[in-house]
Write an enzyme that holds these catalytic residues in place. Structure first.
Site, PDB file in Angstrom:
ATOM      1  N   SER A  29       0.720  -1.780  -3.711  1.00 21.76           N
ATOM      2  CA  SER A  29       1.657  -2.504  -2.846  1.00 21.76           C
ATOM      3  C   SER A  29       2.795  -3.105  -3.677  1.00 21.76           C
ATOM      4  O   SER A  29       3.401  -2.415  -4.491  1.00 21.76           O
ATOM      5  CB  SER A  29       0.889  -3.562  -2.047  1.00 21.76           C
ATOM      6  N   ASP A 147      -0.032   3.952   7.196  1.00 22.08           N
ATOM      7  CA  ASP A 147       0.164   2.647   6.572  1.00 22.08           C
ATOM      8  C   ASP A 147       0.958   1.787   7.552  1.00 22.08           C
ATOM      9  O   ASP A 147       2.010   2.196   8.056  1.00 22.08           O
ATOM     10  CB  ASP A 147       0.937   2.813   5.262  1.00 22.08           C
ATOM     11  N   HIS A 202      -2.831  -0.096   5.356  1.00 22.37           N
ATOM     12  CA  HIS A 202      -2.324  -0.628   4.093  1.00 22.37           C
ATOM     13  C   HIS A 202      -3.401  -1.344   3.288  1.00 22.37           C
ATOM     14  O   HIS A 202      -3.467  -1.187   2.058  1.00 22.37           O
ATOM     15  CB  HIS A 202      -1.156  -1.577   4.355  1.00 22.37           C
TER      16      HIS A 202
END
Length: 221
Positions: A29, A147, A202
């Site tokens: 991330s 995601d 995610h």
């Protein structure tokens, strides 16, 4: 983001000194952008494979699904009013990689992080950062269409919106074609791997067994 990069660089440097044979760097991330900054600024690093899990490498232009109750999707059109101010650039991480495709001029002028890191805005350290980044042996880009945070999800593989919000894939991006930070060089020498996995939210990338086996494991051997 620059402050975070400075802090992480000190820690990563100590790890490298204890592992002179080399290390792999696996980042997730926002951490993917932090690691990119570390690799660009850290001279003589010994990172072999740089593996990036669902990171907004080409920027973020979207509100995560989990926040739609509080911020409508249309609210992203107004984020630049905050993010492209000097105080936000100094204190709010996401503003450092907020990339509004409808306000390209403001992005290049006022964003003091991502345009520099990607070489979209010329600066005196471009050549040095490119040389440092290209010390890696392999760049692995991992992302997928389910995601629910990175927007567009293709940003995890250096794709991004144009002003019409049509996705422009990595090899058609200006920073790739001009090879501003070494992405095209990695691709040309066969050291760029792209792995796309559907069905992964995610928060699941770092714990999904299929992602590990398909996209990560072979680069750690």
């Amino acid at each position: 983001m620059w402050k975070q990069i400075s802090g992480f660089a000190k820690v990563i440097r100590r790890i490298m000194e204890k592992s002179p044979e080399g290390v792999h760097l696996l980042c997730y991330s926002q951490g993917g952008l932090i690691c990119r900054g570390v690799l660009s600024k850290l001279q003589n690093h010994n990172v072999h494979n740089f593996i990036v899990l669902s990171s907004p490498l080409a920027g973020q232009y979207g509100v995560p699904d989990m926040m739609h109750e509080y911020i409508p999707v249309s609210g992203r059109e107004l984020v630049y009013l905050v993010c492209y101010k000097w105080f936000a650039q100094r204190h709010i991480s996401i503003c450092n990689y907020w990339n509004d495709p409808h306000r390209r001029v403001k992005y290049l002028k006022n964003n003091n992080f991502l345009p520099l890191l990607n070489g979209e805005k010329a600066h005196s350290q471009m050549a040095a950062w490119k040389k440092n980044f290209l010390r890696i042996k392999k760049l692995v880009l991992i992302g997928g269409p389910d995601d629910d945070v990175i927007t567009p999800w293709q940003s995890s593989q250096f794709g991004f919106y144009n002003r019409n919000e049509t996705i422009i894939e990595m090899r058609k991006q200006t920073f790739y074609k001009k090879n501003t930070f070494g992405l095209k060089t990695l691709d040309t020498r066969g050291d760029l791997s792209v792995c796309t996995q559907s069905g992964v939210k995610h928060v699941e990338w770092h714990s999904n067994q299929e992602v590990f086996e398909k996209c990560i494991q072979k680069w750690l051997d």
